[in-house]
Design an enzyme around this catalytic site. Structure first.
Site, mmCIF file in Angstrom:
data_model
loop_
_atom_site.group_PDB
_atom_site.id
_atom_site.type_symbol
_atom_site.label_atom_id
_atom_site.label_comp_id
_atom_site.label_asym_id
_atom_site.label_seq_id
_atom_site.Cartn_x
_atom_site.Cartn_y
_atom_site.Cartn_z
ATOM 1 C CG HIS A 8 -22.429 22.177 17.122
ATOM 2 N ND1 HIS A 8 -21.343 21.405 16.824
ATOM 3 C CD2 HIS A 8 -21.954 23.431 17.324
ATOM 4 C CE1 HIS A 8 -20.256 22.156 16.842
ATOM 5 N NE2 HIS A 8 -20.598 23.383 17.148
ATOM 6 N N GLY A 56 -23.643 30.384 21.424
ATOM 7 C CA GLY A 56 -22.304 30.069 20.921
ATOM 8 C C GLY A 56 -21.806 31.015 19.842
ATOM 9 C CG ASP A 61 -18.919 28.141 21.509
ATOM 10 O OD1 ASP A 61 -19.702 27.501 22.233
ATOM 11 O OD2 ASP A 61 -19.014 28.190 20.270
ATOM 12 C CG ASP A 81 -23.645 18.373 13.288
ATOM 13 O OD1 ASP A 81 -23.285 17.246 12.896
ATOM 14 O OD2 ASP A 81 -24.394 19.118 12.637
ATOM 15 C CG HIS A 88 -19.727 29.476 16.433
ATOM 16 N ND1 HIS A 88 -20.771 28.952 15.728
ATOM 17 C CD2 HIS A 88 -19.675 28.805 17.598
ATOM 18 C CE1 HIS A 88 -21.332 27.987 16.440
ATOM 19 N NE2 HIS A 88 -20.682 27.873 17.582
ATOM 20 C CG ASP A 91 -15.659 32.074 18.867
ATOM 21 O OD1 ASP A 91 -14.544 32.617 18.855
ATOM 22 O OD2 ASP A 91 -16.725 32.694 18.693
ATOM 23 N NE ARG A 97 -5.620 27.676 21.504
ATOM 24 C CZ ARG A 97 -5.252 28.474 22.513
ATOM 25 N NH1 ARG A 97 -4.342 28.097 23.368
ATOM 26 N NH2 ARG A 97 -5.801 29.667 22.659
#
Length: 126
Positions: A8, A56, A61, A81, A88, A91, A97
């Site tokens: 980030h 991203g 991502d 962060d 987003h 994402d 996951r």
């Protein structure tokens, strides 16, 4: 092994310092880097060879998550962060996951990232 680097905005400087500190590990034969837009660009400017994905928020991502699902990316270093708001976020959560679903090592801060890279060195020495 392909290692993804993502950070980030508030963590990009930290990521850059981290990869510089670990240049000897990340430059070993058989290790390649991929990164999201700006993070990948910063790594390239520091002398690393990086396959760059989109930024991203523009789908980077998701691109990395797809590579994890395809078995192409074997480790993800994502300096998040935890105090920032990210448009987003879905994402980001999807990438985390997918790493869990496919049992791919994931570090979300410098301490855990260092442990993962140190493990690469130990495994290589055996």
């Amino acid at each position: 092994m392909e290692i993804a680097i993502v950070a980030h905005d508030a963590k990009k400087k930290e990521m850059l310092e981290f990869i510089k500190k670990n240049r000897s590990i990340l430059s070993q034969e058989g290790i390649s880097l991929i990164g999201t837009g700006t993070t990948g660009s910063m790594a390239e400017d520091a002398g690393f060879k990086v396959k760059r994905m989109l930024s991203g928020p523009l789908g980077g991502d998701a691109q990395i998550a797809a590579r994890v699902a395809e078995g192409k990316t074997g480790m993800v270093l994502f300096f998040k962060d935890p105090l920032g708001k990210h448009p987003h976020e879905p994402d980001i959560n999807m990438l985390l996951r997918v790493c869990d679903v496919h049992n791919v090592p994931l570090a979300t801060n410098e301490a855990s990232a260092q442990l993962l890279l140190n493990a690469l060195v130990i495994v290589k020495e055996e």
